[in-house]
Motif scaffolding. Structure first.
Motif, short mmCIF file in Angstrom:
data_model
loop_
_atom_site.label_atom_id
_atom_site.label_comp_id
_atom_site.label_asym_id
_atom_site.label_seq_id
_atom_site.Cartn_x
_atom_site.Cartn_y
_atom_site.Cartn_z
N GLY A 267 0.83 -1.20 0.00
CA GLY A 267 0.00 0.00 0.00
C GLY A 267 0.86 1.25 0.00
N PHE A 268 0.20 2.40 -0.05
CA PHE A 268 0.95 3.64 0.05
C PHE A 268 0.52 4.37 1.31
N ILE A 269 1.36 5.26 1.77
CA ILE A 269 1.13 5.90 3.05
C ILE A 269 0.95 7.40 2.85
N LYS A 270 -0.08 7.94 3.49
CA LYS A 270 -0.44 9.35 3.40
C LYS A 270 -1.17 9.75 4.67
N PRO A 271 -1.37 11.04 4.90
CA PRO A 271 -2.22 11.45 6.03
C PRO A 271 -3.60 10.83 5.90
N HIS A 272 -4.18 10.44 7.03
CA HIS A 272 -5.50 9.79 7.00
C HIS A 272 -6.38 10.40 8.07
N ASN A 273 -7.66 10.54 7.73
CA ASN A 273 -8.58 11.28 8.60
C ASN A 273 -8.96 10.55 9.88
N VAL A 274 -8.74 9.25 9.94
CA VAL A 274 -9.06 8.49 11.16
C VAL A 274 -7.81 7.82 11.72
N ALA A 275 -7.02 7.20 10.87
CA ALA A 275 -5.85 6.44 11.32
C ALA A 275 -4.63 7.31 11.58
N GLY A 276 -4.72 8.60 11.31
CA GLY A 276 -3.55 9.47 11.44
C GLY A 276 -2.73 9.45 10.18
N GLU B 91 -18.56 -6.20 10.24
CA GLU B 91 -18.73 -5.94 11.67
C GLU B 91 -17.45 -5.32 12.25
N THR B 92 -16.31 -5.78 11.78
CA THR B 92 -15.03 -5.23 12.23
C THR B 92 -14.82 -3.82 11.68
N VAL B 93 -15.14 -3.65 10.41
CA VAL B 93 -15.02 -2.34 9.77
C VAL B 93 -15.85 -1.30 10.52
N THR B 94 -17.08 -1.66 10.81
CA THR B 94 -17.97 -0.75 11.53
C THR B 94 -17.46 -0.45 12.93
N GLY B 95 -16.97 -1.47 13.60
CA GLY B 95 -16.50 -1.30 14.98
C GLY B 95 -15.31 -0.38 15.10
N ILE B 96 -14.33 -0.53 14.21
CA ILE B 96 -13.13 0.31 14.33
C ILE B 96 -13.41 1.74 13.87
N HIS B 97 -14.28 1.91 12.88
CA HIS B 97 -14.58 3.27 12.45
C HIS B 97 -15.43 4.04 13.46
N ALA B 98 -16.14 3.30 14.29
CA ALA B 98 -16.93 3.97 15.34
C ALA B 98 -16.03 4.69 16.34
N LEU B 99 -14.75 4.32 16.39
CA LEU B 99 -13.83 4.94 17.34
C LEU B 99 -13.59 6.42 17.03
N GLN B 100 -13.84 6.82 15.79
CA GLN B 100 -13.66 8.23 15.45
C GLN B 100 -14.73 9.11 16.09
N GLY C 221 -3.01 13.14 10.58
CA GLY C 221 -1.61 13.34 10.90
C GLY C 221 -1.21 13.06 12.33
N GLU C 222 -2.11 12.48 13.13
CA GLU C 222 -1.79 12.15 14.53
C GLU C 222 -1.90 10.63 14.71
N LEU C 223 -0.76 9.98 14.77
CA LEU C 223 -0.72 8.52 14.76
C LEU C 223 -1.15 7.90 16.09
N ASP C 224 -0.96 8.61 17.17
CA ASP C 224 -1.32 8.09 18.50
C ASP C 224 -2.81 8.35 18.74
N ASN C 225 -3.66 7.44 18.25
CA ASN C 225 -5.10 7.62 18.36
C ASN C 225 -5.78 6.26 18.54
N PRO C 226 -7.01 6.23 19.04
CA PRO C 226 -7.68 4.94 19.34
C PRO C 226 -7.82 4.01 18.15
N PHE C 227 -8.07 4.56 16.96
CA PHE C 227 -8.22 3.72 15.77
C PHE C 227 -6.92 2.98 15.48
N ARG C 228 -5.82 3.71 15.42
CA ARG C 228 -4.53 3.09 15.10
C ARG C 228 -4.11 2.11 16.19
N VAL C 229 -4.32 2.47 17.45
CA VAL C 229 -3.96 1.58 18.55
C VAL C 229 -4.73 0.26 18.44
N GLU C 230 -6.03 0.34 18.12
CA GLU C 230 -6.85 -0.87 18.02
C GLU C 230 -6.43 -1.73 16.84
#
Length: 382
Positions: free
Chosen positions: A149-158, A174-183, A193-202
């Motif tokens: 994949g390629f890496i760029k700023p992301h609105n949920v994952a940082g 069910e997994t897709v819905t669950g992790i996106h609910a963290l936003q 642009g902030e990597l330390d966030n609940p979505f990325r940690v999960e």
């Protein structure tokens, strides 16, 4: 675009640098001397079934350049190329061939991930927050999985990349819905642009649940979609290095929040639909300090050739107004400039439509332009 005389114009555009002189040599070097892991060829020894995960057509990932380098290292093994569509629509055969190239399409099995089909999924357990972890069965049963994949700023994952190539790319709905609910957690902890966030940690906690050994290849690309740099190896260690390097290139300082912000969708395929246009919009508002004033105006510009996008009205997105409600509250007005988005659907969401940026812009003294909004982390100085 033309701007009225007397406007204070602030042009905000990061510089990702020139493309690699020899992208294939760069990829080969990274695959053979990876970060925190043995080389790909060595990891593939004894592996009979290998799955390579690639991005779908909504991403400008240079899979046609990346796949030959990966396949050379794998040799004559049974390889399935799995397209990580997540909850997006499936790709047509013609689109699959476009993504991987005609030669690879003829020689290898190239398939869409099916997030809604239980027959194609395996349950691996639960995440630390209790989200069921469903993944494509072919990945779970592989002897080796290669995430590309390629890496760029992301609105949920940082930042994109890393284990996000599993979750949500080849996860169950069910997994897709669950992790996106963290936003939606209080305080909006998931930001561009902030990597330390609940979505990325999960997601990073879910990744090691996959039984197959995982090898990562993420690339940085420039606005010409050329490979600038590549990072390979351990999915956590290599991703951290990739994100740190991307941040150096993506962050652009701005003076202060503007009265009007023109956010461009990044060109095809980043602006394939208004659903994907969220990546341009969130580069304006999903920040510690939004770069538009609370009484300001955002003009979202893109082709959006597939209109709203198939994701609205099905899956986890019922309608545009609900999906974008938190973003719309951060500004006075949002206008979409595109010939392909139905005005009636925008009106229901409280969004205007204009035929041009010039038509949309009026009365603003300070205008900020983000020509590559999805690839930009705009930070207010101080």
């Amino acid at each position: 675009m033309r701007f009225p005389e007397g406007v204070e114009l602030e042009w905000v555009q990061p510089d990702y640098g020139p493309g690699a002189v020899d992208a294939q040599a760069l990829l080969a070097e990274r695959l053979r001397r990876p970060i925190g892991a043995a080389g790909l060829a060595e990891q593939a020894r004894g592996a009979r079934r290998v799955v390579i995960i690639i991005d779908d057509i909504t991403r400008p990932t240079p899979s046609q350049a990346m796949l030959p380098a990966v396949l050379r290292e794998l040799g004559s093994r049974e390889v399935t190329i799995l397209v990580g569509v997540g909850s997006h629509r499936t790709m047509t055969d013609g689109e699959l061939e476009t993504i991987v190239g005609s030669d690879i399409f003829r020689r290898y099995r190239v398939v869409n991930h099916l997030a809604r089909d239980p027959e194609h999924l395996t349950l691996l357990g639960k995440s630390p927050r209790g989200i069921p972890v469903w993944i494509n069965r072919a990945v779970a049963e592989a002897d080796l999985a290669v995430i590309t994949g390629f890496i760029k700023p992301h609105n949920v994952a940082g930042y994109s990349g890393g284990y996000k190539g599993y979750f949500p790319a080849v996860a169950g709905l069910e997994t897709v819905t669950g992790i996106h609910a963290l936003q939606q957690l209080p305080g909006e902890p998931c930001r561009v642009g902030e990597l330390d966030n609940p979505f990325r940690v999960e997601v990073d906690a879910m990744g090691p649940l996959v039984p197959a050994p995982t090898f990562l290849l993420n690339v940085i690309i420039n606005r010409k979609k050329e490979i600038v740099e590549a990072f390979a190896g351990h999915p956590l260690e290599a991703h951290r290095r990739a994100a740190a390097e991307t941040e150096k290139r993506a962050v652009a300082p701005v003076s202060r929040p503007a009265e009007a912000v023109v956010a461009c969708g990044g060109g095809y395929p980043s602006d394939i639909s208004l659903y994907q246009g969220i990546n341009a919009l969130t580069s304006v508002v999903r920040l510690a300090t939004p770069v538009v004033r609370p009484d300001g105006h955002v003009i979202l510009v893109g082709e959006f050739r597939e209109g709203l996008g198939s994701e609205f009205g099905s899956g986890r997105h019922k309608d545009l107004a609900t999906a974008w409600a938190s973003h719309l509250r951060k500004m006075k007005r949002l206008t979409v400039v595109s010939p392909n988005v139905p005005a009636a659907e925008l009106e229901k969401a409280g969004i205007a439509r204009a035929g041009s940026v010039e038509e949309a812009l009026s009365g603003a003294g300070h205008v900020m332009v983000l020509p590559d909004a999805p690839y930009t982390v705009a930070r207010v100085a101080g």
